[in-house]
Design an enzyme around this catalytic site. Structure first.
Site, PDB file in Angstrom:
ATOM      1  N   GLU A   1       1.067  -1.306  -0.082  1.00  0.00           N
ATOM      2  CA  GLU A   1       0.004   0.072  -0.112  1.00  0.00           C
ATOM      3  C   GLU A   1       1.075   1.335   0.205  1.00  0.00           C
ATOM      4  O   GLU A   1       0.236   2.418   0.399  1.00  0.00           O
ATOM      5  CB  GLU A   1      -0.994  -0.044   1.116  1.00  0.00           C
ATOM      6  CG  GLU A   1      -1.851  -1.188   1.203  1.00  0.00           C
ATOM      7  CD  GLU A   1      -3.009  -0.943   0.303  1.00  0.00           C
ATOM      8  OE1 GLU A   1      -3.012  -0.258  -0.665  1.00  0.00           O
ATOM      9  OE2 GLU A   1      -3.919  -2.007   0.501  1.00  0.00           O
TER      10      GLU A   1
ATOM     11  N   HIS B   1      -3.050   1.521   8.526  1.00  0.00           N
ATOM     12  CA  HIS B   1      -3.898   0.897   7.775  1.00  0.00           C
ATOM     13  C   HIS B   1      -4.174  -0.579   8.492  1.00  0.00           C
ATOM     14  O   HIS B   1      -2.988  -1.107   8.793  1.00  0.00           O
ATOM     15  CB  HIS B   1      -3.518   0.646   6.397  1.00  0.00           C
ATOM     16  CG  HIS B   1      -4.307  -0.466   5.682  1.00  0.00           C
ATOM     17  ND1 HIS B   1      -5.762  -0.221   5.330  1.00  0.00           N
ATOM     18  CD2 HIS B   1      -4.119  -1.468   4.916  1.00  0.00           C
ATOM     19  CE1 HIS B   1      -6.367  -1.047   4.734  1.00  0.00           C
ATOM     20  NE2 HIS B   1      -5.439  -2.117   4.548  1.00  0.00           N
TER      21      HIS B   1
ATOM     22  N   HIS C   1      -7.457  -3.650   9.401  1.00  0.00           N
ATOM     23  CA  HIS C   1      -8.642  -4.391   9.088  1.00  0.00           C
ATOM     24  C   HIS C   1      -9.619  -4.669  10.249  1.00  0.00           C
ATOM     25  O   HIS C   1      -9.871  -5.665  10.667  1.00  0.00           O
ATOM     26  CB  HIS C   1      -8.407  -5.725   8.236  1.00  0.00           C
ATOM     27  CG  HIS C   1      -7.682  -5.607   7.024  1.00  0.00           C
ATOM     28  ND1 HIS C   1      -7.191  -6.881   6.446  1.00  0.00           N
ATOM     29  CD2 HIS C   1      -7.188  -4.664   6.429  1.00  0.00           C
ATOM     30  CE1 HIS C   1      -6.503  -6.351   5.239  1.00  0.00           C
ATOM     31  NE2 HIS C   1      -6.419  -5.087   5.302  1.00  0.00           N
TER      32      HIS C   1
ATOM     33  N   HIS D   1     -13.048  -3.538   3.235  1.00  0.00           N
ATOM     34  CA  HIS D   1     -11.744  -4.043   3.346  1.00  0.00           C
ATOM     35  C   HIS D   1     -11.143  -3.326   4.978  1.00  0.00           C
ATOM     36  O   HIS D   1     -10.772  -4.279   5.653  1.00  0.00           O
ATOM     37  CB  HIS D   1     -10.753  -3.353   2.226  1.00  0.00           C
ATOM     38  CG  HIS D   1      -9.490  -3.395   2.377  1.00  0.00           C
ATOM     39  ND1 HIS D   1      -8.864  -3.456   1.133  1.00  0.00           N
ATOM     40  CD2 HIS D   1      -8.631  -3.509   3.466  1.00  0.00           C
ATOM     41  CE1 HIS D   1      -7.498  -3.788   1.549  1.00  0.00           C
ATOM     42  NE2 HIS D   1      -7.190  -4.001   2.834  1.00  0.00           N
TER      43      HIS D   1
HETATM   44  O1  2HA Z   1      -0.681  -4.974   3.807  1.00  0.00           O
HETATM   45  O2  2HA Z   1      -3.793  -4.938   4.291  1.00  0.00           O
HETATM   46  O3  2HA Z   1      -4.514  -3.879   1.924  1.00  0.00           O
HETATM   47  C1  2HA Z   1      -1.794  -5.916   3.335  1.00  0.00           C
HETATM   48  C2  2HA Z   1      -3.153  -5.138   3.368  1.00  0.00           C
HETATM   49  C3  2HA Z   1      -3.272  -4.604   1.887  1.00  0.00           C
HETATM   50 ZN    ZN Z   2      -5.819  -3.970   3.796  1.00  0.00          ZN
END
Ligand code: 2HA
Ligand code: ZN
Length: 275
Positions: free
Chosen positions: A124, A147, A149, A219
């Site tokens: 990313e 980032h 999830h 996501h």
């Molecule tokens: O790093 O989360 O979006 C792996 C991820 C890609």
């Molecule tokens: Zn991701």
């Protein structure tokens, strides 16, 4: 790989990234290699550090985007395919120091270790660096991008009604008073796009003009902060609201939520905190 030891500020930032990596794993938001982080550490690089790094003759990689405001900037970034739980345990072998080239069209891999040819920056990276470019261009105080999830937020984006920025924020603010206080601008919402693409980077960038957290449909989310703790706290606060919603639903009822009047009072309170 001893880039952490360049100086004590960089050592501290690496420690903060390791700590947040462990939170992301413990939260269950970082399956396998999910998630990534980057911190702009340019302000901590001394002339002596810069000279020592230049002597190492680091390899260059081009980028599909131009980053003039980041020319010469240094970043600690998590490695592609690396696990958050491994970053928490062993930062040096799972994260990298990069320097954006002087023309802003690529980056140099600092302290490249030939014994680890696969240790490259996160997939990313285009999203991360374009967010940093915007932060520097706009003179913003944030220097970190996280980032991850978060199950709770991802689950919400599987409900069509909440794939709408206004509806999503009204729900999240309504579940707990602190959410309005901590995230008064709410989250930006980006409808589903291919991960790692320039399109998702561009859509995310637009949202970061007005938000500190951006949710990606089905996501996860991105957050910015002055340090990785601030970015984590924003995500954690939103995820808690989402969790309260689902816990109420699981218990068999539709949560009442705070009223518009209560939310308006909290918004005033959040502005007081800021000033
Ligand atoms: O790093 O989360 O979006 C792996 C991820 C890609
Ligand atoms: Zn991701």
């Amino acid at each position: 790989m001893d880039f952490r030891n360049l100086n004590e500020d960089i050592f501290r930032v690496a420690g903060e990234m390791s700590e947040v990596a462990s939170y992301l794993w413990q939260k269950g938001w970082a399956e396998r290699n999910a998630g990534n982080m980057s911190v702009n550490i340019s302000e901590f690089i001394t002339p002596e550090n810069a000279a020592a790094i230049a002597n190492d003759n680091p390899p260059f990689y081009s980028l599909p985007l131009s980053l003039p405001a980041l020319a010469g900037n240094y970043f600690l970034v998590t490695g592609t395919g690396k696990r958050m739980r491994d970053i928490a345990r062993d930062f040096d072998h799972n994260a990298i120091l990069i320097r954006v080239s002087d023309d802003g069209n690529g980056y140099l891999l600092i302290k490249y270790d030939p014994s680890q040819p696969n240790l490259m920056p996160t997939s990313e990276l285009p999203s991360h660096l374009s967010i940093h470019e915007q932060l520097v261009t706009e003179g913003k105080r944030e220097r970190t991008v996280v980032h991850t999830h978060p199950n709770e937020l991802v689950s919400l984006t599987h409900i069509r009604d909440y794939c709408d920025q206004e509806a999503l924020n009204n729900l999240l603010w309504g579940m707990h008073p602190e959410t309005m206080v901590v995230v008064p601008e709410g989250a930006g919402f980006v409808p589903y796009l291919l991960t790692g693409s320039l399109e998702i980077a561009e859509a995310t960038l637009q949202k970061f003009k007005h938000h500190q957290v951006v949710v990606w449909e089905k996501h996860g989310c991105f957050a910015i902060g002055k340090d990785v703790f601030e970015a984590f706290d924003l995500i954690d606060t939103l995820a808690k609201s989402a969790l309260i919603y689902f816990q109420c639903r699981t218990a068999g009822y539709q949560p009442e939520g705070l009223t518009q009047e209560q939310l308006a009072d909290l918004k005033v309170l959040s502005e007081k905190f800021k000033s």
